[in-house]
Scaffold this motif. Structure first.
Motif, PDB file in Angstrom:
ATOM      1  N   UNK A 163     -17.143  48.186  -1.715  1.00  0.00           N
ATOM      2  CA  UNK A 163     -18.177  49.077  -1.802  1.00  0.00           C
ATOM      3  C   UNK A 163     -19.207  48.342  -2.932  1.00  0.00           C
ATOM      4  N   UNK A 164     -18.556  47.816  -4.229  1.00  0.00           N
ATOM      5  CA  UNK A 164     -19.429  47.293  -5.146  1.00  0.00           C
ATOM      6  C   UNK A 164     -20.061  46.126  -4.718  1.00  0.00           C
ATOM      7  N   UNK A 165     -19.306  45.122  -4.009  1.00  0.00           N
ATOM      8  CA  UNK A 165     -19.795  44.038  -3.475  1.00  0.00           C
ATOM      9  C   UNK A 165     -20.993  44.228  -2.681  1.00  0.00           C
ATOM     10  N   UNK A 166     -20.704  44.998  -1.574  1.00  0.00           N
ATOM     11  CA  UNK A 166     -21.884  45.563  -0.492  1.00  0.00           C
ATOM     12  C   UNK A 166     -23.050  46.179  -1.154  1.00  0.00           C
ATOM     13  N   UNK A 167     -22.808  46.763  -2.475  1.00  0.00           N
ATOM     14  CA  UNK A 167     -23.793  47.575  -3.163  1.00  0.00           C
ATOM     15  C   UNK A 167     -24.922  46.604  -3.567  1.00  0.00           C
ATOM     16  N   UNK A 168     -24.485  45.487  -4.269  1.00  0.00           N
ATOM     17  CA  UNK A 168     -24.998  44.259  -4.733  1.00  0.00           C
ATOM     18  C   UNK A 168     -25.804  43.576  -3.575  1.00  0.00           C
ATOM     19  N   UNK A 169     -25.063  43.368  -2.593  1.00  0.00           N
ATOM     20  CA  UNK A 169     -25.737  42.385  -1.608  1.00  0.00           C
ATOM     21  C   UNK A 169     -26.849  43.378  -0.791  1.00  0.00           C
ATOM     22  N   UNK A 170     -26.255  44.712  -0.193  1.00  0.00           N
ATOM     23  CA  UNK A 170     -27.359  45.307   0.727  1.00  0.00           C
ATOM     24  C   UNK A 170     -28.644  45.519   0.188  1.00  0.00           C
ATOM     25  N   UNK A 171     -28.558  46.177  -1.079  1.00  0.00           N
ATOM     26  CA  UNK A 171     -29.733  46.470  -1.893  1.00  0.00           C
ATOM     27  C   UNK A 171     -30.681  45.589  -2.301  1.00  0.00           C
ATOM     28  N   UNK A 172     -29.885  44.407  -2.728  1.00  0.00           N
ATOM     29  CA  UNK A 172     -30.694  43.184  -3.351  1.00  0.00           C
ATOM     30  C   UNK A 172     -31.556  43.478  -4.376  1.00  0.00           C
ATOM     31  N   UNK A 173     -31.265  44.484  -5.163  1.00  0.00           N
ATOM     32  CA  UNK A 173     -32.112  45.025  -6.341  1.00  0.00           C
ATOM     33  C   UNK A 173     -31.979  44.361  -7.634  1.00  0.00           C
ATOM     34  N   UNK A 174     -30.712  43.869  -7.805  1.00  0.00           N
ATOM     35  CA  UNK A 174     -30.211  43.323  -9.060  1.00  0.00           C
ATOM     36  C   UNK A 174     -30.053  41.652  -9.002  1.00  0.00           C
TER      37      UNK A 174
END
Length: 268
Positions: free
Chosen positions: A213-224
């Motif tokens: 979930x954490x790695x997908x969050x970083x990848x999918x949103x591409x915000x950080x």
């Protein structure tokens, strides 16, 4: 229209050093900026202070008079600052022209940019005064030594982005102290599969779903994403400043203020 940087990040991440180096760089190239201290616990500065929250309230006085500890005292100071946005801050801002460029050096308590509404309300006040604002979030590059710390840094930055709802430029500070830059570079544009694999290697099996979930969050949103900042190099400071100026549209509606002399050429 005014322009502002809101410099935030954990304690010790290099915020005041960044402000000092930014001021020196702008002075060298003949550009005018004003540094504002919003840390009621600050003591010494390597730059001229245009506005100082300690003229309104100081942490030392609050701790002495109210018997509060450092964290509670700082939150009290910032809430008092929030209560005086329409009075003290407005009066101070009236001293600057419409196209002035302000840099706000903020305290390092993470509560201020994660869930306490003080900075958010401060930002709304700046917007009401016709300021374009960009958040500059600093994270110590020494902190990003493995994938778990990188994820932690990303979540902290993302929390600030959600809380403040402003354009963000995330910087990896103190790059001049990094001995193995390759270890840092792999986190500048991370791939989710690599992140997930390294997380699973470092953490117990019961955390597998959380890791995904954490790695997908970083990848999918591409915000950080992070920009490395090496204050020894003029080109690094110039690049970072260019990214920030672009976020707040500096120079599109206002002329860059220059001094009466031409700076000598020089770089690196």
């Amino acid at each position: 229209m005014g322009y502002a940087q809101l410099v935030i990040g954990p304690a010790g991440s290099g915020k005041s050093t960044y402000c000092s180096s930014l001021y020196q760089h702008c002075e060298t190239v003949g550009r005018s900026i004003h540094i504002v201290n919003l840390d009621p616990a600050a003591e010494n500065f390597d730059y001229p202070v245009a506005m100082d929250i300690r003229e309104l309230i100081s942490l030392e006085d609050v701790m002495e008079e109210l018997g509060l500890g450092p964290n509670g005292g700082l939150l009290y100071c910032m809430e008092h600052f929030e209560d005086n946005l329409d009075d003290w801050l407005t009066e101070e801002l009236d001293n600057y022209l419409d196209d002035d460029y302000l840099v706000f050096d903020c305290p390092g308590q993470i509560e201020l940019f994660s869930h306490v509404p003080v900075l958010r309300n401060f930002v709304e006040h700046l917007k009401s005064k016709n300021f374009n604002v960009c958040v500059v979030y600093l994270l110590d590059s020494q902190f990003i030594t493995d994938v778990t710390k990188f994820i932690s840094g990303c979540m902290s930055s993302l929390s600030a982005m959600i809380q403040l709802e402003l354009p963000h430029v995330n910087l990896l500070s103190k790059m001049d102290l990094v001995t193995n830059k390759r270890e840092i570079e792999k986190f500048l544009n991370p791939e989710s599969k690599v992140l997930l694999s390294e997380l699973n290697q470092r953490m117990a099996p019961q955390f597998a779903k959380l890791n995904k979930s954490l790695s997908d969050l970083v990848d999918e949103y591409s915000m950080v994403s992070f920009i490395p900042l090496d204050l020894r190099k003029k080109s690094s400071i110039r690049y970072v400043l260019g990214q920030i100026d672009n976020c707040i549209q500096f120079g599109e509606d206002a002329d860059v203020k220059v001094k009466d002399f031409d700076p000598e050429d020089g770089d690196e």
